[in-house]
Design an enzyme around this catalytic site. Structure first.
Site, PDB file in Angstrom:
ATOM      1  N   HIS A   1       0.850  -1.188   0.000  1.00 50.76           N
ATOM      2  CA  HIS A   1       0.000   0.000   0.000  1.00 50.76           C
ATOM      3  C   HIS A   1       0.890   1.244   0.000  1.00 50.76           C
ATOM      4  CE1 HIS A   1      -3.986   1.767   0.477  1.00 50.76           C
ATOM      5  NE2 HIS A   1      -3.511   2.599   1.375  1.00 50.76           N
TER       6      HIS A   1
ATOM      7  N   THR B   1      -2.489   2.249  -5.035  1.00 46.58           N
ATOM      8  CA  THR B   1      -2.705   2.756  -3.674  1.00 46.58           C
ATOM      9  C   THR B   1      -3.559   4.019  -3.676  1.00 46.58           C
ATOM     10  OG1 THR B   1      -0.535   1.902  -3.046  1.00 46.58           O
ATOM     11  CG2 THR B   1      -1.528   3.553  -1.594  1.00 46.58           C
ATOM     12  N   GLU B   2      -4.644   4.001  -2.868  1.00 51.80           N
ATOM     13  CA  GLU B   2      -5.535   5.154  -2.720  1.00 51.80           C
ATOM     14  C   GLU B   2      -6.075   5.664  -4.066  1.00 51.80           C
ATOM     15  OE1 GLU B   2      -6.488   6.023   0.205  1.00 51.80           O
ATOM     16  OE2 GLU B   2      -5.017   4.961   1.427  1.00 51.80           O
ATOM     17  N   LEU B   3      -6.175   4.753  -5.039  1.00 53.26           N
ATOM     18  CA  LEU B   3      -6.656   5.067  -6.403  1.00 53.26           C
ATOM     19  C   LEU B   3      -5.797   6.116  -7.110  1.00 53.26           C
ATOM     20  CD1 LEU B   3     -10.580   5.006  -6.208  1.00 53.26           C
ATOM     21  CD2 LEU B   3      -8.973   3.140  -6.504  1.00 53.26           C
TER      22      LEU B   3
ATOM     23  N   TRP C   1      -8.410   9.171  -4.232  1.00 52.48           N
ATOM     24  CA  TRP C   1      -9.786   9.273  -3.715  1.00 52.48           C
ATOM     25  C   TRP C   1      -9.810   9.912  -2.319  1.00 52.48           C
ATOM     26  CZ3 TRP C   1     -12.098   3.713  -2.501  1.00 52.48           C
ATOM     27  CH2 TRP C   1     -11.283   3.058  -1.581  1.00 52.48           C
TER      28      TRP C   1
END
Length: 482
Positions: free
Chosen positions: A109, A145-147, A298
Site C-alpha cells: 500500500h 494505492t488510494e486510487l 480518492w
C-alpha cells in the site's frame, strides 16, 4: 443494459511502536505487535468477516449473478494469516465461487508509483504472486494505492500487462463528463479506465446512517431506483469503497448488512446486472480518452496526493525513504527487505498530515500519535535505524551515480554468469547424452558379438554331427570291402 461494478478495498499497515532516538542502532524491531493484533482482529470480527459472509450469501442466493471485486494489500494478508486465519478461509471460499475478482495493487500500500517506477512494478508483481498463491487467480485490472493515477503511470501499467485501471472520478478531471462510462488513457489508449461514482459510493460509505441527511433512511429499493434512473446510455456505475464501511464505519446496528444483502434482488427486478472490473473493461468500449496530467486519488476534497505529501514533514520522510531504494533492491537480507516494504505504507505519511481531514478516514481513526510531529519524529527514528542497516551493506559514501555504474556492472556480470551457467548446463547435457549414446553403442556391439558367437556355435553343431555320421559310415563300409 445497465451494470453495477462493486469494488471493496482491504488494507491494514504494520503499525510502528514507540521508537526513541536512543533505540537507533540498538533495536531493529519496529512494530507494535499488540496494537496490530488488537486492531486487525477487532475490525475482522466487526466488519471483514460478516461482510465476507454477506457477499457469499448474496452470490449463493442470486445463483452467481452478484459479482464484485476485492483489492487486498499484502501487508493485510500477512496479518490475516497471522491473527485471523479464518478470514483467509472465507476469502478462499469467495474466490472459489468465480464471482469475485481480485485486483492488483502495491504489496505494501505504498506511494512507490510517485517516486520509483522500478519499485512500483516490483511491488505489484510480488502482490500478484501472493494473490495467486493464496487464491489461485491472476489479477487483470490494477488498483493503485488510494486510487492514485496519472497519465505518466498509464504506459507502465499497460506494459505490465493489465487490461484496465480503476481510479477516482474526480470532478476537476471529468468536468461535464459522467463517471458512468469506460474511458481510455490519453497516454496509453489501449488501457481502459473505470472511474468511481463519487455520489453513489458516498451515499453508502458516508451518508447511510446520517439521520440529518434528507434522503435518510436509505433503503435498497430506493438506491437501486436512483441507479436505474440514470441516463440509459450510461452503462456502468462504479461503486468503490473500503470493506470496513460494512460493520465499522457504518455499524451493524444501522442495518447496513441488510441493505447490502437486499441489493441483488432489487437490481434484478430493474434489469441491472453486477459486473467485475474485468467484465466491464472487456465488454464496454471506451467512449473517449481521459487525460490526467497530475496525480489524483480518492482522498479528501482535493482528490490529489496532498494527504500524504502535502507538507515539509511528509516530503522529508518520503524523500529520505526512497533515497535508499536502489541499495535495498541490491541486498539479499530478507528481514531488511521486509522492513523496506512495511515502512513504505502510505499510512505512515498520512499520520504526518497537517490538513484538517473530515472524510472519516480509517487512517486518522487508528493513528497512534497525538500530533503529526509525533508521527514524523517516530517514523524518522525508525528510518534512521533502517538506513544504518542499509549502509552496513552498501555505504552511503558511494554516490548514486557510482552506485548506478556499479549496479550496471553487477547486472552485466549476473547476465554473463547466467549465460555461462546455461552454456555449462547445455554442455553437461551434451556430455551426458554422448555418454548415454556411447554406452548404448557398447551394449549394442556386445549384444551383436554375443549373437554372432551364439549363431556360430549353433551352425557348428550340425556340421560336427554330419562329420561323425560320415566317419561312422566309413568305418562300417571298411569291413565289407575287405
Amino acid at each position: 443494459m445497465k451494470a453495477i461494478c462493486f469494488y471493496f478495498q482491504i488494507h491494514q499497515p504494520f503499525r510502528l511502536k514507540r521508537y526513541r532516538f536512543f533505540d537507533i542502532g540498538n533495536d531493529h524491531y519496529y512494530y507494535d505487535d499488540f496494537a496490530n493484533d488488537d486492531i486487525v482482529t477487532r475490525i475482522a470480527q466487526r466488519s471483514y468477516i460478516p461482510a465476507a459472509e454477506s457477499l457469499l450469501k448474496m452470490i449463493e442466493e442470486s445463483n452467481g449473478k452478484f459479482k464484485c471485486a476485492l483489492s487486498i494489500t499484502g501487508t493485510a494478508l500477512e496479518q490475516f494469516e497471522q491473527y485471523v486465519p479464518e478470514f483467509i478461509d472465507l476469502l478462499k471460499k469467495l474466490a472459489d465461487t468465480g464471482c469475485v475478482e481480485f485486483l492488483a495493487e502495491t504489496y505494501a500500500h505504498s506511494l512507490s508509483s510517485l517516486a520509483d517506477p522500478e519499485e512500483f512494478a516490483n511491488q505489484v508483481k510480488v502482490h500478484d504472486e501472493k494473490i495467486k498463491e493464496l487464491f489461485g487467480v491472476q489479477p487483470k485490472v490494477l488498483r493503485n494505492t488510494e486510487l492514485i493515477y496519472s497519465d505518466e503511470l498509464a504506459p507502465q501499467i499497460l506494459a505490465m500487462g493489465y487490461k484496465g485501471v480503476i481510479t477516482e472520478g474526480a470532478k476537476h478531471i471529468l468536468g461535464w463528463k459522467s463517471p458512468n462510462y469506460v474511458y481510455s488513457a490519453a497516454s496509453a489508449p489501449k488501457l481502459k479506465i473505470l472511474l468511481k461514482n463519487d455520489k453513489f459510493s458516498d451515499d453508502i460509505s458516508d451518508r447511510f446512517s446520517n439521520t440529518s441527511w434528507d434522503e435518510y433512511p436509505l433503503t435498497a429499493d430506493k438506491y437501486i431506483d436512483w441507479i436505474a434512473n440514470t441516463p440509459a446510455e450510461e452503462q456502468i456505475v462504479n461503486l468503490f469503497m473500503n470493506l470496513e464501511v460494512f460493520g465499522d464505519f457504518q455499524p451493524c446496528e444501522t442495518g447496513i448488512f441488510q441493505f447490502l444483502e437486499a441489493l441483488p434482488r432489487f437490481a434484478e427486478e430493474r434489469g441491472i446486472e453486477f459486473w467485475t472490473p474485468t467484465t466491464a473493461v472487456t465488454k464496454l468500449k471506451a467512449v473517449a480518452e481521459l487525460s490526467v496530467l497530475h496525480p489524483i486519488s480518492w482522498a479528501d476534497e482535493a482528490r490529489d496526493t496532498s494527504a500524504w505529501l502535502g507538507n515539509k514533514l511528509q516530503n522529508e520522510a518520503f524523500n529520505k525513504l526512497y533515497s535508499v531504494s536502489e541499495r535495498v533492491r541490491l541486498c539479499e537480507d530478507r528481514r531488511l527487505k521486509q522492513d523496506w516494504y512495511y515502512l513504505q505504507a502510505a499510512d505512515h505519511f498520512f499520520y504526518m498530515s497537517t490538513k484538517n481531514m473530515h472524510d472519516g478516514s480509517v487512517h486518522s481513526q487508528f493513528s497512534p500519535y497525538d500530533t503529526p510531529f509525533d508521527a514524523f519524529t517516530n517514523y524518522m527514528n525508525v528510518l534512521a535505524d533502517f538506513i544504518v542497516r542499509v549502509e552496513e551493506q552498501y555505504p552511503m559514501s558511494i554516490d548514486n551515480e557510482e552506485l548506478s555504474s556499479l549496479l550496471t556492472t553487477i547486472r552485466n556480470q549476473e547476465r554473463e554468469i547466467e549465460a555461462l551457467n546455461k552454456e555449462a548446463e547445455s554442455m553437461r547435457k551434451n556430455i551426458e547424452h554422448f555418454n548415454e549414446e556411447h554406452l548404448l553403442r557398447e551394449k549394442e556391439e556386445a549384444a551383436e558379438k554375443k549373437t554372432k558367437k551364439t549363431t556360430k556355435k549353433a551352425a557348428a553343431k550340425p556340421a560336427a554331427k554330419k562329420c561323425k555320421k560320415a566317419d561312422k559310415a566309413a568305418e562300417e563300409e571298411a569291413p565289407k570291402a575287405e
